[in-house]
Design a protein around this motif. Sequence first.
Motif, PDB file in Angstrom:
ATOM      1  N   THR A  79      41.902  95.389  10.996  1.00  0.00           N
ATOM      2  CA  THR A  79      43.227  95.213  11.586  1.00  0.00           C
ATOM      3  C   THR A  79      43.868  96.558  11.905  1.00  0.00           C
ATOM      4  OG1 THR A  79      43.614  93.086  10.495  1.00  0.00           O
ATOM      5  CG2 THR A  79      45.565  94.338  11.169  1.00  0.00           C
ATOM      6  N   ALA A  80      43.765  97.513  10.986  1.00  0.00           N
ATOM      7  CA  ALA A  80      44.327  98.842  11.239  1.00  0.00           C
ATOM      8  C   ALA A  80      43.682  99.471  12.466  1.00  0.00           C
ATOM      9  CB  ALA A  80      44.129  99.733  10.017  1.00  0.00           C
ATOM     10  N   TYR A  81      42.386  99.313  12.609  1.00  0.00           N
ATOM     11  CA  TYR A  81      41.657  99.842  13.767  1.00  0.00           C
ATOM     12  C   TYR A  81      42.162  99.207  15.063  1.00  0.00           C
ATOM     13  CZ  TYR A  81      37.476 101.019  16.579  1.00  0.00           C
ATOM     14  OH  TYR A  81      36.605 101.468  17.535  1.00  0.00           O
ATOM     15  N   ASP A  82      42.382  97.903  15.046  1.00  0.00           N
ATOM     16  CA  ASP A  82      42.902  97.211  16.228  1.00  0.00           C
ATOM     17  C   ASP A  82      44.291  97.731  16.603  1.00  0.00           C
ATOM     18  OD1 ASP A  82      40.629  95.669  16.381  1.00  0.00           O
ATOM     19  OD2 ASP A  82      41.543  93.881  15.489  1.00  0.00           O
ATOM     20  N   VAL A  83      45.155  97.924  15.612  1.00  0.00           N
ATOM     21  CA  VAL A  83      46.512  98.390  15.870  1.00  0.00           C
ATOM     22  C   VAL A  83      46.496  99.776  16.510  1.00  0.00           C
ATOM     23  CG1 VAL A  83      48.659  99.144  14.762  1.00  0.00           C
ATOM     24  CG2 VAL A  83      47.607  96.971  14.113  1.00  0.00           C
ATOM     25  N   LEU A  84      45.633 100.645  16.032  1.00  0.00           N
ATOM     26  CA  LEU A  84      45.556 101.998  16.586  1.00  0.00           C
ATOM     27  C   LEU A  84      45.082 101.993  18.036  1.00  0.00           C
ATOM     28  CD1 LEU A  84      44.004 103.842  13.521  1.00  0.00           C
ATOM     29  CD2 LEU A  84      46.366 103.995  14.322  1.00  0.00           C
ATOM     30  N   HIS A  85      44.342 100.973  18.430  1.00  0.00           N
ATOM     31  CA  HIS A  85      43.832 100.877  19.795  1.00  0.00           C
ATOM     32  C   HIS A  85      44.784 100.162  20.750  1.00  0.00           C
ATOM     33  CE1 HIS A  85      39.743 102.426  20.198  1.00  0.00           C
ATOM     34  NE2 HIS A  85      39.503 102.032  18.978  1.00  0.00           N
ATOM     35  N   ASP A  86      45.538  99.213  20.264  1.00  0.00           N
ATOM     36  CA  ASP A  86      46.265  98.287  21.131  1.00  0.00           C
ATOM     37  C   ASP A  86      47.516  98.932  21.726  1.00  0.00           C
ATOM     38  OD1 ASP A  86      47.569  96.067  22.288  1.00  0.00           O
ATOM     39  OD2 ASP A  86      46.592  94.710  20.862  1.00  0.00           O
ATOM     40  N   ALA A  87      47.402  99.408  22.982  1.00  0.00           N
ATOM     41  CA  ALA A  87      48.516 100.093  23.634  1.00  0.00           C
ATOM     42  C   ALA A  87      49.705  99.166  23.864  1.00  0.00           C
ATOM     43  CB  ALA A  87      48.053 100.695  24.955  1.00  0.00           C
ATOM     44  N   ASP A  88      49.445  97.898  24.157  1.00  0.00           N
ATOM     45  CA  ASP A  88      50.545  96.955  24.367  1.00  0.00           C
ATOM     46  C   ASP A  88      51.351  96.757  23.091  1.00  0.00           C
ATOM     47  OD1 ASP A  88      49.916  96.546  27.035  1.00  0.00           O
ATOM     48  OD2 ASP A  88      48.573  94.865  26.602  1.00  0.00           O
ATOM     49  N   TYR A  89      50.674  96.691  21.968  1.00  0.00           N
ATOM     50  CA  TYR A  89      51.376  96.505  20.699  1.00  0.00           C
ATOM     51  C   TYR A  89      52.119  97.770  20.291  1.00  0.00           C
ATOM     52  CZ  TYR A  89      52.191  94.953  15.870  1.00  0.00           C
ATOM     53  OH  TYR A  89      52.764  94.589  14.677  1.00  0.00           O
ATOM     54  N   ARG A  90      51.568  98.908  20.653  1.00  0.00           N
ATOM     55  CA  ARG A  90      52.240 100.161  20.277  1.00  0.00           C
ATOM     56  C   ARG A  90      53.629 100.254  20.885  1.00  0.00           C
ATOM     57  NH1 ARG A  90      49.620 106.048  19.244  1.00  0.00           N
ATOM     58  NH2 ARG A  90      51.506 106.964  18.367  1.00  0.00           N
ATOM     59  N   LYS A  91      53.787  99.725  22.088  1.00  0.00           N
ATOM     60  CA  LYS A  91      55.098  99.740  22.737  1.00  0.00           C
ATOM     61  C   LYS A  91      56.114  98.946  21.927  1.00  0.00           C
ATOM     62  CE  LYS A  91      52.805 100.015  27.215  1.00  0.00           C
ATOM     63  NZ  LYS A  91      52.439  99.265  28.451  1.00  0.00           N
ATOM     64  N   LYS A  92      55.637  98.034  21.097  1.00  0.00           N
ATOM     65  CA  LYS A  92      56.529  97.206  20.280  1.00  0.00           C
ATOM     66  C   LYS A  92      56.922  97.909  18.979  1.00  0.00           C
ATOM     67  CE  LYS A  92      56.707  92.740  17.880  1.00  0.00           C
ATOM     68  NZ  LYS A  92      58.065  92.417  18.374  1.00  0.00           N
ATOM     69  N   TRP A  93      55.939  98.577  18.317  1.00  0.00           N
ATOM     70  CA  TRP A  93      56.226  99.101  16.988  1.00  0.00           C
ATOM     71  C   TRP A  93      56.557 100.589  16.939  1.00  0.00           C
ATOM     72  CZ3 TRP A  93      53.526 103.134  14.994  1.00  0.00           C
ATOM     73  CH2 TRP A  93      52.229 103.366  15.466  1.00  0.00           C
ATOM     74  N   ASP A  94      56.121 101.362  17.927  1.00  0.00           N
ATOM     75  CA  ASP A  94      56.314 102.811  17.887  1.00  0.00           C
ATOM     76  C   ASP A  94      57.720 103.159  18.406  1.00  0.00           C
ATOM     77  OD1 ASP A  94      56.281 105.559  18.119  1.00  0.00           O
ATOM     78  OD2 ASP A  94      54.320 105.662  19.103  1.00  0.00           O
ATOM     79  N   PRO A  95      58.621 103.635  17.556  1.00  0.00           N
ATOM     80  CA  PRO A  95      59.994 103.918  17.991  1.00  0.00           C
ATOM     81  C   PRO A  95      60.102 105.155  18.875  1.00  0.00           C
ATOM     82  CG  PRO A  95      59.698 104.675  15.746  1.00  0.00           C
ATOM     83  CD  PRO A  95      58.419 103.966  16.128  1.00  0.00           C
ATOM     84  N   ASN A  96      59.056 105.971  18.900  1.00  0.00           N
ATOM     85  CA  ASN A  96      59.111 107.216  19.654  1.00  0.00           C
ATOM     86  C   ASN A  96      58.450 107.126  21.022  1.00  0.00           C
ATOM     87  OD1 ASN A  96      60.371 108.685  17.508  1.00  0.00           O
ATOM     88  ND2 ASN A  96      58.381 108.791  16.488  1.00  0.00           N
ATOM     89  N   VAL A  97      57.759 106.039  21.304  1.00  0.00           N
ATOM     90  CA  VAL A  97      57.017 105.948  22.555  1.00  0.00           C
ATOM     91  C   VAL A  97      57.962 105.837  23.762  1.00  0.00           C
ATOM     92  CG1 VAL A  97      56.754 103.430  22.517  1.00  0.00           C
ATOM     93  CG2 VAL A  97      55.067 104.844  23.700  1.00  0.00           C
ATOM     94  N   ILE A  98      57.655 106.596  24.791  1.00  0.00           N
ATOM     95  CA  ILE A  98      58.319 106.456  26.079  1.00  0.00           C
ATOM     96  C   ILE A  98      57.417 105.663  27.015  1.00  0.00           C
ATOM     97  CG2 ILE A  98      59.269 107.654  28.093  1.00  0.00           C
ATOM     98  CD1 ILE A  98      59.819 110.050  26.251  1.00  0.00           C
ATOM     99  N   GLU A  99      56.168 106.089  27.098  1.00  0.00           N
ATOM    100  CA  GLU A  99      55.187 105.407  27.937  1.00  0.00           C
ATOM    101  C   GLU A  99      53.806 105.641  27.343  1.00  0.00           C
ATOM    102  OE1 GLU A  99      53.488 105.574  32.553  1.00  0.00           O
ATOM    103  OE2 GLU A  99      55.231 106.765  31.964  1.00  0.00           O
ATOM    104  N   THR A 100      52.983 104.626  27.347  1.00  0.00           N
ATOM    105  CA  THR A 100      51.604 104.779  26.911  1.00  0.00           C
ATOM    106  C   THR A 100      50.726 103.786  27.650  1.00  0.00           C
ATOM    107  OG1 THR A 100      50.087 104.779  25.009  1.00  0.00           O
ATOM    108  CG2 THR A 100      51.902 103.208  24.929  1.00  0.00           C
ATOM    109  N   HIS A 101      49.596 104.262  28.137  1.00  0.00           N
ATOM    110  CA  HIS A 101      48.637 103.368  28.794  1.00  0.00           C
ATOM    111  C   HIS A 101      47.294 104.066  28.931  1.00  0.00           C
ATOM    112  CE1 HIS A 101      50.489 105.619  32.190  1.00  0.00           C
ATOM    113  NE2 HIS A 101      49.245 105.640  32.658  1.00  0.00           N
ATOM    114  N   ASP A 102      46.251 103.256  29.042  1.00  0.00           N
ATOM    115  CA  ASP A 102      44.912 103.765  29.294  1.00  0.00           C
ATOM    116  C   ASP A 102      44.772 104.010  30.794  1.00  0.00           C
ATOM    117  OD1 ASP A 102      44.394 103.404  26.579  1.00  0.00           O
ATOM    118  OD2 ASP A 102      43.694 101.348  26.901  1.00  0.00           O
TER     119      ASP A 102
END
Length: 224
Positions: free
Chosen positions: A22-45
């Motif tokens: 699960t931790a590995y999936d979270v580190l990969h999932d760019a869509d989910y990062r936009k939800k939990w990462d308070p510092n993200v402005i933009e992220t995508h592959d």
Amino acid sequence: MVWILRSLCYCRVDMPGVSAATAYDVLHDADYRKKWDPNVIETHDIARITNNADVGYYSWKCPKPLKNRDVVTLRSWYVLDKSYVIINFSVKHPKYPPRKDLVRAVSLWAGYLVQPTGNNSCYLTYLAQVDPKGSLPKWVVNKSSQYLAPKMLKKIHKACLKYPSWKQEHNANIKPWLHPEQCRLPTMVLTDLTLQHASSLETIDESGLMEAREERGDTSESEN
């Protein structure tokens, strides 16, 4: 456990209730990062290099009044027995030059290691050397080590706990980092990329900037 020395950062956190997978999936999932990462402005592959390597873009908020940063990185990942490894370093992409509204930082190298400690627990280790392309004030270093980095580790753990239920509602079976045939990114050859050297980028002197009042108040906020 968090160590930060200038541009070198070492973090390790015990994550009960979270499997290594699960931790590995979270580190990969760019869509989910936009939800939990308070510092993200933009992220995508951006593009696919091989079945276990891609190019990606990430920009993030820095403590005010510092300028926000971004990076373009070449990332690769491996599954080693029951452990997982993700590593990256900065590259130049012809369609992603430095932007005027952001400072282009350089990841000299960075990586995650996820190791199981049980059926539903793991260690997450993060080690990185990053050049922020700026002369940073002392309060930034102190804030990073005493507040920002520990808070981010807590958020990653919370994000991992919530990920299985979130993923069930958001393309539950789509995990291209595990199933390369699901990847829809355009293919790019490695020779179209070049290593991003820090010396080729402008260095921003922010050493004299004072911490914004609203940023000082952030440390007293409770976690949701």
